[in-house]
Design an enzyme around this catalytic site. Structure first.
Site, PDB file in Angstrom:
ATOM      1  N   ASN A 125      38.259  -0.602  57.001  1.00  0.00           N
ATOM      2  CA  ASN A 125      36.910  -0.710  56.454  1.00  0.00           C
ATOM      3  C   ASN A 125      37.036  -1.199  55.013  1.00  0.00           C
ATOM      4  O   ASN A 125      37.358  -0.417  54.123  1.00  0.00           O
ATOM      5  CB  ASN A 125      36.244   0.677  56.524  1.00  0.00           C
ATOM      6  N   LYS A 157      34.788  -2.099  53.036  1.00  0.00           N
ATOM      7  CA  LYS A 157      33.628  -1.732  52.199  1.00  0.00           C
ATOM      8  C   LYS A 157      33.169  -2.951  51.387  1.00  0.00           C
ATOM      9  O   LYS A 157      33.342  -4.083  51.845  1.00  0.00           O
ATOM     10  CB  LYS A 157      33.960  -0.525  51.317  1.00  0.00           C
ATOM     11  N   GLU A 162      28.752   6.865  53.428  1.00  0.00           N
ATOM     12  CA  GLU A 162      28.189   6.139  52.275  1.00  0.00           C
ATOM     13  C   GLU A 162      26.801   5.588  52.618  1.00  0.00           C
ATOM     14  O   GLU A 162      25.930   5.513  51.753  1.00  0.00           O
ATOM     15  CB  GLU A 162      29.161   5.026  51.847  1.00  0.00           C
ATOM     16  N   HIS A 201      28.306   5.567  58.580  1.00  0.00           N
ATOM     17  CA  HIS A 201      29.289   5.930  57.560  1.00  0.00           C
ATOM     18  C   HIS A 201      28.616   6.841  56.528  1.00  0.00           C
ATOM     19  O   HIS A 201      27.441   6.657  56.202  1.00  0.00           O
ATOM     20  CB  HIS A 201      29.845   4.668  56.889  1.00  0.00           C
ATOM     21  N   SER A 203      41.152   8.934  53.011  1.00  0.00           N
ATOM     22  CA  SER A 203      42.416   8.864  52.266  1.00  0.00           C
ATOM     23  C   SER A 203      43.650   8.831  53.170  1.00  0.00           C
ATOM     24  O   SER A 203      44.700   9.367  52.824  1.00  0.00           O
ATOM     25  CB  SER A 203      42.514  10.008  51.256  1.00  0.00           C
ATOM     26  N   GLY A 209      38.038   8.333  49.870  1.00  0.00           N
ATOM     27  CA  GLY A 209      38.251   7.707  48.574  1.00  0.00           C
ATOM     28  C   GLY A 209      38.673   8.680  47.481  1.00  0.00           C
ATOM     29  O   GLY A 209      38.655   8.343  46.301  1.00  0.00           O
ATOM     30  N   GLU A 253      35.238  11.688  59.617  1.00  0.00           N
ATOM     31  CA  GLU A 253      35.566  11.405  58.218  1.00  0.00           C
ATOM     32  C   GLU A 253      34.980  12.496  57.313  1.00  0.00           C
ATOM     33  O   GLU A 253      33.804  12.420  56.932  1.00  0.00           O
ATOM     34  CB  GLU A 253      34.990  10.056  57.807  1.00  0.00           C
TER      35      GLU A 253
HETATM   36  P1  PGA Z   1      39.321   5.834  52.351  1.00  0.00           P
HETATM   37  O1  PGA Z   1      37.971   5.469  53.149  1.00  0.00           O
HETATM   38  O2  PGA Z   1      40.462   5.562  53.307  1.00  0.00           O
HETATM   39  O3  PGA Z   1      39.332   4.921  51.166  1.00  0.00           O
HETATM   40  O4  PGA Z   1      39.244   7.265  51.995  1.00  0.00           O
HETATM   41  C1  PGA Z   1      37.825   5.735  54.513  1.00  0.00           C
HETATM   42  C2  PGA Z   1      36.433   5.331  54.946  1.00  0.00           C
HETATM   43  O5  PGA Z   1      35.480   5.561  54.197  1.00  0.00           O
HETATM   44  O6  PGA Z   1      36.237   4.770  56.042  1.00  0.00           O
END
Ligand code: PGA
Length: 251
Positions: A9, A11, A98, A96, A214, A174, A168
């Site tokens: 992803n 983003k 976000e 997601h 992460s 992140g 997640e």
């Molecule tokens: P990250 O994001 O690996 O940077 O923690 C995962 C995601 O949001 O899909």
């Protein structure tokens, strides 16, 4: 069908040239490794054509990061499931955290998006997961259950087979703070038990459940070694070809 999957992803990152370089590098490196893992690359919309064109001749699939809950028409700024399908996009992330946080997506809206994708022959990568305070107050199972029940359980047993679930935990996204293998396994087994209750064991055993938050080359093996963890949805580490490849080969 249940299989090992690693999805990147990206983003809202990278300029066009960087995106072009990265996706080409991933394609090249994937050619050099033997892997049964299904690899999906989800760039921002403007780089989807480049990604899906390359995917046609490479060992990965192209995915989008979002889709409209509307059909085609007067919805400025939106991209429909039919448009994605017409560009040979096979997968799309939905729900997601976000998008839930910054764009106020509700379980109901996410449910509509899932249906639109399935109608267009695109597999949704459905994200769920609890916030830190929800885990600390031991509400994490209830939160994930509500997300799944309200967004997916309107589907038939046949339809849900095309859905990939990504657990997640929001506190791990992140942040550099990963769930332990045991925490991931516990939630993944719980999610599979919900699927078994609703659709039966034959269906639940066929659904891939990914971990996200992460995940990196150092912790991927520990996470993927668990029996209900079928791979990962990777943010930051998917922006570096070597890290992404190391995760893909961590099974
Ligand atoms: P990250 O994001 O690996 O940077 O923690 C995962 C995601 O949001 O899909």
């Amino acid at each position: 069908m249940r299989r090992n999957i690693v999805a990147g992803n990206w983003k809202m990152n990278l300029g066009f040239e960087e995106a072009d370089d990265l996706v080409n590098l991933i394609a090249e490196k994937l050619d050099e490794v033997e892997t049964e893992t299904t690899v999906i690359v989800c760039p921002p919309y403007p780089y989807l054509e480049l990604t899906s064109d390359l995917a046609q001749e490479s060992n990965f699939f192209a995915g989008a990061q979002n889709v409209s809950s509307f059909d085609n028409g007067a919805y400025t700024g939106e991209v429909s499931a039919q448009m994605l399908a017409s560009m040979n996009i096979d997968y799309c992330i939905v729900g997601h955290s976000e998008r839930r946080k910054y764009f106020h997506e509700t379980n109901q809206e996410i449910s509509t998006k899932v249906v639109k994708l399935l109608e267009s022959g695109i597999s949704p990568i459905f994200c769920c997961g609890e916030a830190l305070e929800e885990r600390e107050s031991e509400k994490h199972f209830d939160v994930v259950k509500t997300q799944i029940v309200e967004s997916l359980f309107n589907l038939t047993g046949e339809e849900i087979l095309d859905v990939i679930i990504a657990y997640e935990p929001v506190w791990a996204i992140g942040t550099g703070k990963t769930a332990t293998g045991a925490q991931a396994q516990e939630m993944h087994a719980y999610i599979r038990s919900l699927l078994t209750e609703k659709y039966g064991k034959e269906v639940s055993e066929e659904i891939s459940i990914l971990y996200g938050g992460s995940c990196n080359p150092k912790n991927a093996k520990e996470l993927f070694a668990n029996k209900d963890v079928d791979g990962g949805l990777i943010g930051g580490a998917s922006l570096k070809a070597d890290d992404f490849l190391a995760i893909i080969t961590s099974f």
